[in-house]
Design an enzyme around this catalytic site. Sequence first.
Site, short mmCIF file in Angstrom:
data_model
loop_
_atom_site.label_atom_id
_atom_site.label_comp_id
_atom_site.label_asym_id
_atom_site.label_seq_id
_atom_site.Cartn_x
_atom_site.Cartn_y
_atom_site.Cartn_z
N HIS A 1 13.31 -8.14 33.48
CA HIS A 1 13.77 -9.59 33.14
C HIS A 1 13.45 -10.42 34.26
O HIS A 1 13.75 -10.23 35.39
CB HIS A 1 15.25 -9.36 32.76
CG HIS A 1 15.91 -10.81 32.42
ND1 HIS A 1 17.00 -11.30 33.31
CD2 HIS A 1 15.56 -11.71 31.70
CE1 HIS A 1 17.52 -12.32 32.71
NE2 HIS A 1 16.51 -12.72 31.89
N HIS B 1 12.58 -19.78 38.52
CA HIS B 1 13.88 -19.44 37.84
C HIS B 1 14.84 -20.15 38.51
O HIS B 1 15.36 -19.53 39.50
CB HIS B 1 14.10 -17.96 37.66
CG HIS B 1 15.20 -17.37 37.16
ND1 HIS B 1 16.06 -16.62 37.50
CD2 HIS B 1 15.90 -18.04 35.86
CE1 HIS B 1 17.02 -16.49 36.54
NE2 HIS B 1 16.99 -17.06 35.60
#
Length: 288
Positions: free
Chosen positions: A3, A80
């Site tokens: 992930h 991110h």
Amino acid sequence: GSHDSFSFYIDEASPVGPEQPETVQNFVSVFGTVAKKLMRKWLATQTMNFTSQLGAGIRYFDLRISTKPRDPDNELYFAHGLFSAKVKEGLEEINTFLAEHPKEVVFLDFNHFYGMQKYHHEKLVQMLKDTYGNKMCPAIFAHEVTLQYLWEKEHQVLVFYHSPVAVEVAFLWPGQMMPAPWANTTDPEKLIQFLQASITERRKKGSFFISQVVLTPKASTVVKGVASGLRETITERALPAMMEWVRTQKAGESGVNIITADFVELGDFISTVIKLNYALDEGEDDTT
């Protein structure tokens, strides 16, 4: 699968990503480097680089791409919350592994795009062509994609692209071929209920399917564990319950397909998922 696969390298010196809410932008503008150091503890979901992940057995990569504000070079970065490595460098690192292991196959899932215009997508598509060329498998029916088929065609890369751009390019698989339902919870029990329900509903026939064994911190979770970070506050504590769920799964048409996690080196996540494939083989032997 991993992930936020690229988040092993998050640059604390980078600006905050354009997708972050105004509260985060303001927090960083007030507290500067200290804020970014704290953010990194919650944004970095992996510690291993692509080469190490591949060596350990990861074959699915969750990729989020962004431009940098006011970047004269129009470079593309993994992102991110903060920016990570340049996309070109990451793709080349994966290609080095594939060149050395011609029977290995990877899934590249480009599922979030931030601050990207049409010409940025064109640049990324060209980058994929230049890096992987004929290694990329054109989009076909999912059930036709066997390892034997890929080996015969010398394909090693399936690229999933969650943007309308995918329709125009033969080697881009549409995003709906790789659904990844998200539990969005900090509670391991709720996560497991969600995972089980999504398996029961099952993927639409003809697509791949991701089970995200991932807990998502709330703002209050971050405040309480601000100095310790995601791994210590959430992932390590919940690991036994999450791994128990993985161990009890079955692979195959009515079971799990791709399983992703944070900090994939923890526990025996990778080896446990790989073992599900062997159990599937044994099941087929029993029925013949």
